[in-house]
Design a protein around this motif. Structure first.
Motif: not given
Lengths: 160, 752, 327
Positions: B41-42, B44, B50, B74-75, B126-129, B132, B276, B280-282
């Motif tokens: 995961a390092d 890029h 993502y 979602h943006s 992005t990972l965030e987008a 979400e 990439k 997630r852990r769960e």
């Protein structure tokens, strides 16, 4: 003054200044890894349950996964990449190597950052105290006995 | 690939002569302590997107709708991959050509067959987008009742268990043995579902270039992963390049390529950019394997001298509804204790879970805690010390087969560990010892064992005109120390100092090193390296001994030996010359040799091959509050030749700590209504923290084994968990008088 | 995490004002809020960062007691020499909480606002029913996995356990929350779930925790926090007890006793009945054990958490007896 898109965030990391345009929801961990290429800090759980993302903020160990990057503006951040000075391993890094205090190595940056702080806090006075104050860093490989030995060794070196 | 190993920054190696056997620090250690070891995961690559999985809430049913529009709105979200637009595969992911081709969930339909199954992939800038976006899919389902628990469905006898062992095996007449016994015990033990939870979540960075695929992903079996991926995508295996220099732990969960990893490749294909995908852990509680729960019933009979007359071991386990892996727990009773009659059997139920998989000592761990508990019960029933009882029933030949052991230094393990622990004088009866603070103190022991397995591996060795060497094999380092131990074997094989060789591993474009699993990687790839070294040295010797200008002329290949970058005459070590001189004279820039590692069928047939050990545990239990703490662990292990005692000790420690975890901590807890695991996180799925681990000692017992392989290597990765889990459970009984029959042992079991 | 805006507050007043905006929430250490935002439980539109405010992180101790600024961090308070000597239960509750890293982040004020670990509460995408998240939606925990759920203070609407350690010690020591000028006992600050488990704290819109005040007392000076759990560290309590004890000059008669329980109730649980039963009595093991049973009067189990009813009084008794042994 609020913004819902991106905001400029100024971060002082390992003695270098960085300016990023970030959504406020970006954590310090993801900013380090995804925006700055500082991938030494690891993500193990993303919920503050494993310690793999431990970094120093203003000299104290914290979890980068539960810290917003924006919150860290104005603070001094140190990551595993900033620990060795001029190619010289930090005594904790050297002790981890010598004591074989890791196996897969994935939790290791977090363990080392935690250990440096543990010693600095004065919580490395005995094996029992080291075990308790290093309990926030999970190691699935089971390197704990060697981690304790490494912290003990480094604590003595730092003290002398 | 070549790693910059930073050798100069390491503390000086202590070494006399041979590299094998020396406690070298890790060659990859500098990278690991500086945060520069690059895990999957390092990576890029430029233009990377993502991907985040959306996984099922339900255990069984189908997905009725996904709000793809909301996610796409979602943006930053670029694409949503669902069964409707997922790129085609060349092979049905539900096809199963051989037992180790596990069925994968790759969005082949809208069906849901376990919680946390992948149901869509959101790809974003992005990972965030992406994260979400996955949340915004708000799936709706048609739900069917979940089948949960060891009695959750009708049981059946599987065709095979583990790696294809018969589910039912018998030697002698167990019922007659029990009938004739003076003393009998019968006990049922339950072990929970456990999840590997390597610290590194499964991750993949995938990039397509036409029909060529470049991947960074952790793999315990590069060649198998390469073949599986190539098959799924209908491309040649050599078109799939996997880099896996470091695994952030594997423990079996990265043995086979998993569904989520393939989804990362599919996502990259869909969007035409590198992608990439990191679990997630769960999300690691479902699609990447687990250790299935078991319910095991053991019956034993003993004669008047405490000799076993019969062992019967039955295990109920679980698998998924759509694939086969059956924890071979009862097989643990095949090898350790002499008995005229042994019967083992398995049955299973199919549940709405992800498919179970190999997890560190699969079958051996689950079976060991039950067997060692039962042995402890049997010893007590006979009024015997547990160590004395085990020695009374010491197996001089493998009980189930009658084969001699290739080597077995278990007696020495018992002796050395008991001595170091201070076992003598232990009261036979429980609840007899208290410490100064009033804690109930108990001592327990267990026998450790693990088969010495070998797979197939290849290696390539090169000697260069400058006197340096190169060894290549696609070995995998998941923490056991492959980078170091294999380099040690390579150095000796090439007759060079370890600092004079390059060792390349962790990449699928190198010779197939087999899998890092079954505690067989060091033996298997180690033998390939050893043989490759021998092959290239033979070529070198050939060059020298056939050339009149060489001081070795006429010595013959058998007549020379390689050491320190020189060949010498065996009969006159004053006569020799350096590799450089030999190659220069021959006008060669380099020469190469190839080697294989594989089990020897003849010795395989003739001998039972196992590593052994003995573990002694001390626990303290608060008499009122039920809180259990392990205070001391001493193990002694005999596993053939030790390549690097520093690394081996770490492996034993790790295994022993897994044993503590098995006995006291780990358990996935399922909500019976929904079939969901309710502690799918690292706060409530407990693995030990540093403070749970006491003083640990692992003694390395000398053992020469001339039969397992030329290097005499068995394996050390998994044995530590066996024996230890039972030792802790038996110590809890000895402290409290309460016999643990359900694991992990918890406070409420001891409140009295 | 959903997208949100970020506002760095420049004063406490500005922070309080901003936090009244729709969808706004105060962000301190973030160890609860960011975690819950990632779980989808917290869905802020705006986070008002108060961690850079000055003057709110004081740790002041004098004869009357201790004042802990809302932004004082858990780790700093735990290691403070005067806290260790005058309020040992506070220090012990803190250092046994979470991990060293989390204690360096989490603030005292934020810690009071810590939410339950109920797995059904924390998992909105898989369990829609949770009265704590959405009033009237139901409770998924009842009938589910309940080993970690409360046995005291539960209602038909909610059995979620309050997981914190510090507040348990604060309740035992009669500490007060400062909400600007308003003062309220910590015990009253935490609300029982009743029919409104979504309302956990007696804090109103526009209010912000500014400090916690712990009055000095002999019982505070002779206090302890005993935490029992499966794992040795980095885990929430199976049961815990904060106990403060003051003996008469005879060295054996109980003058003052404070008892609160953690890990077993829907809020930090003061055990007045235990205190009343023992005050004026001679401190003696059997009497202490008998009286400690009163700690779980009215407890209701939900299957797997039944052991807490057995365990909690034993933890209380052990803590009281341990304090009795200290000179």
């Amino acid at each position: 003054m609020t913004s819902k898109t991106t905001i400029p965030v100024h971060l002082d990391i390992n003695g270098r200044h960085h300016t990023l345009e970030l959504e406020p929801r970006v954590t310090l961990l993801d900013a380090l890894r995804d925006r700055l290429g500082l991938t030494g800090t690891k993500k193990g759980c993303d919920h503050g349950q494993c310690g793999a993302c431990t970094v120093h903020v203003d000299g104290e160990r914290v979890l980068a996964c539960l810290t917003l990057a924006a919150q860290a503006e104005g603070r001094t951040i140190t990551t595993i990449e900033g620990l060795a000075r001029e190619g010289e391993l930090h005594p904790v890094q050297a002790a981890f190597l010598e004591q074989d205090a890791f196996q897969c190595g994935y939790c290791t940056p977090g363990q080392i950052m935690s250990a440096v702080a543990c010693i600095r806090e004065g919580h490395a006075g005995s094996d029992e105290e080291i075990r308790e104050y290093m309990a926030g860093n999970l190691c699935r490989c089971g390197a704990y006995p060697h981690i304790v030995a490494a912290v003990r060794q480094a604590a003595l070196e730092v003290a002398s | 690939m070549t790693l910059e190993l930073g050798l100069n920054q390491q503390p000086a190696h202590t070494r006399q002569g041979s590299s094998i056997g020396q406690p070298l620090t890790r060659r990859d250690g500098f990278l690991k302590v500086t945060g520069t070891a690059r895990y999957a995961a390092d990576n890029h690559p430029p233009g990377m997107l993502y991907a985040v999985l959306a996984v099922s809430s339900i255990a069984r049913g189908r997905v009725v709708s996904l709000d793809i529009e909301a996610a796409k709105a979602h943006s930053g979200v670029v694409e949503v991959m669902t069964p409707l637009n997922r790129p085609a595969l060349a092979t049905d992911p539900d096809a199963k050509d051989h037992p180790f081709m596990f069925r994968l969930d790759l969005l082949q339909n809208d069906g849901v067959r376990y919680p946390n199954q992948s149901i869509a992939v959101v790809i974003a800038e992005t990972l965030e987008a992406a994260t979400e976006g996955a949340a915004l899919l708000s799936p709706r389902y048609e739900t069917e009742p979940a089948r949960v628990g060891l009695d959750g469905a009708e049981s059946f006898v599987p065709r095979g268990v583990g790696v294809g062992n018969p589910a039912v095996q018998q030697m002698g007449d167990v019922e007659a043995g029990l009938e004739s016994a003076r003393t009998r015990i019968e006990a049922t033990y339950e072990t929970p579902a456990q999840y590997h939870n390597a610290m590194e979540p499964h991750a993949i960075v995938a990039a397509w270039d036409g029909d060529r695929l470049s991947i960074d992903t952790p793999s315990q079996g590069l060649a198998m992963a390469q073949g599986r991926i190539a098959g799924l995508f209908g491309i040649a295996p050599q078109n799939v390049h996997i880099r896996s220099p470091f695994l952030g732990g594997g423990f079996g969960s990265k043995g086979m390529i998993s569904g989520p990893q393939v989804l990362g490749i599919l996502a990259a294909k869909l969007v035409g950019r590198p992608v990439k995908l990191v679990l997630r852990r769960e999300q690691m509680f479902g699609p990447v394997g687990h250790r299935a729960p078991t319910r095991q019933t053991l019956r034993m009979g003993m004669d008047g001298e405490g000799r076993l007359t019969a062992i019967s071991h039955h295990a109920r386990t679980t698998s998924s509804t759509f694939d086969d892996f059956f924890e071979p727990a009862a097989d643990a009773s095949h090898t350790l204790y002499a008995s005229p009659a042994i019967a083992t059997s398995h049955d299973a139920v199919r549940l709405d879970t992800g498919t179970p998989l190999f997890m560190r000592a699969p079958g051996e761990a689950t079976g060991s805690i039950a067997l060692e508990s039962a042995i402890d019960e049997a010893a007590h029933a006979c009024g015997m010390d547990p160590l004395e009882f085990r020695l009374r029933n010491y197996a001089e030949v493998e009980p189930m087969t009658g084969k001699p052991f290739s080597s077995k230094a278990l007696r020495e393990c018992y002796e050395q560990a008991a001595e170091a622990f201070g076992w003598a004088g232990r009261p036979l009866e429980p609840r007899r010892m208290r410490d100064a603070d009033g804690y109930l103190t108990g001592w327990g022991m267990g026998t450790a064992t693990f088969p010495a397995i070998m797979f197939q591996a290849e290696a390539r060795a090169v000697l260069r005109a400058d006197g340096s060497g190169l060894m290549e094999t696609g070995a995998q380092d998941m923490g056991q120390g492959a980078w170091t131990a294999f380099a040690q074997i390579a150095a000796d094989g090439l007759g060079l100092d370890i600092d004079q060789i390059d060792f390349r591993a962790g990449s699928s474009d190198l010779p197939n090193a087999g899998i890092a699993g079954g505690s067989g990687h060091t033996a298997t790839a180690g033998m390939a390296i050893h043989n490759a070294g021998a092959a290239v040295i033979a070529r070198l010797a050939d060059l020298a001994t056939r050339n009149e200008a060489s001081p070795l002329f006429g010595a013959g290949n058998e007549g020379v030996l390689a050491r320190g970058g020189r060949l010498y005459r065996r009969d006159d070590e004053s006569r020799g010359e350096s590799y450089t001189e030999i190659l220069a004279r021959a006008g060669l820039a380099e020469i190469e040799g190839h080697g294989k590692g594989a089990p020897d069928p003849t010795s395989q047939e003739a001998y039972a091959k196992h590593a052994h050990g003995a573990v002694f545990a001390e626990v303290k239990v608060d008499p009122d509050l039920g809180q259990i703490r392990v205070t001391r662990l001493v193990g002694a292990f005999a596993a053939g030749r030790v390549i690097n005692p520093r690394l081996v000790r770490s492996q034993y420690y790790g295994g022993m700590i897994w044993g503590v975890s098995f006995a006291l901590h780990e358990e996935a807890v399922t909500d019976r209504r929904s079939g969901r695991i309710q502690n799918a996180n690292l706060a409530e799925y407990h693995v030990p923290v540093n403070a749970d681990v006491p003083s640990v000692e692992a003694l390395l017992v000398h053992e020469d084994d001339p039969h397992v392989n030329a290097l005499g290597i068995k394996g050390v990765g998994e044995i530590g968990i066996t024996g230890t889990a039972g030792a802790v459970a038996n110590a809890v009984w000895h402290a409290t008088g309460v016999r643990p029959r359900r694991f992990p042992i918890r406070i409420e079991d001891l409140l009295g | 995490m959903r997208d949100f805006s970020y506002l760095r507050a420049t004063s406490a007043d500005a922070a309080r004002q901003a936090a009244t905006l729709p969808g706004a929430m105060l962000l301190a250490g973030g160890t609860t809020l960011i975690d819950l935002a990632k779980c989808g439980v917290a869905e802020p539109d705006m986070l008002v960062d108060i961690t850079h405010l000055r003057g709110l992180d004081r740790i002041e101790i004098d004869e009357r007691g201790a004042i802990l600024g809302a932004l004082a961090r858990m780790g700093h308070v735990a290691d403070h020499d005067d806290i260790k000597s005058r309020f040992p239960a506070i220090s012990e509750a803190l250092w046994q909480a979470a991990s060293a890293q989390i204690r360096n982040m989490a603030t005292i004020g934020g810690n009071l606002m810590q939410r339950t670990r109920c797995p059904y509460f924390r998992d909105p995408s898989n369990f829609a029913a949770c009265n704590k998240r959405v009033s009237g939606s139901g409770c998924s925990a009842i009938g589910g996995v309940t080993r970690g759920h409360a046995v005291l203070g539960t209602s038909e609407a909610c059995i979620a356990m309050y997981p914190g350690d510090l507040a348990t010690a604060l309740v035992a020591l009669d500490a007060t929350v400062h909400l600007g000028d308003r003062r309220i006992l910590v015990d009253d600050f935490f609300l029982l779930p009743g029919t409104t488990p979504d309302k956990e704290h007696a804090i109103e819109p526009g209010e912000m925790i500014t400090a916690i005040e712990i009055p000095s007392s002999a019982a505070a000076r002779r206090s302890t926090y005993l935490k029992i759990r499966d794992r040795q560290s980095y885990e929430f309590a199976a049961a815990s007890a904060a106990v403060g004890l003051e003996l008469e000059s005879d060295g054996r008669t109980i003058r003052d006793l404070r008892v609160a329980l953690g890990g077993v109730a829907t809020k930090p649980w003061r055990a007045h009945a235990v205190e009343a039963a023992l005050k004026g009595k001679v401190l003696e093991p059997n009497a202490v054990r008998t009286a400690s049973l009163l700690a779980v009067e009215g407890a209701v189990d939900h299957g797997a958490n039944r052991y807490k009813i057995e365990l909690a009084p034993r933890v209380v008794a052990r803590a009281i007896l341990k304090m009795g042994e200290t000179a």
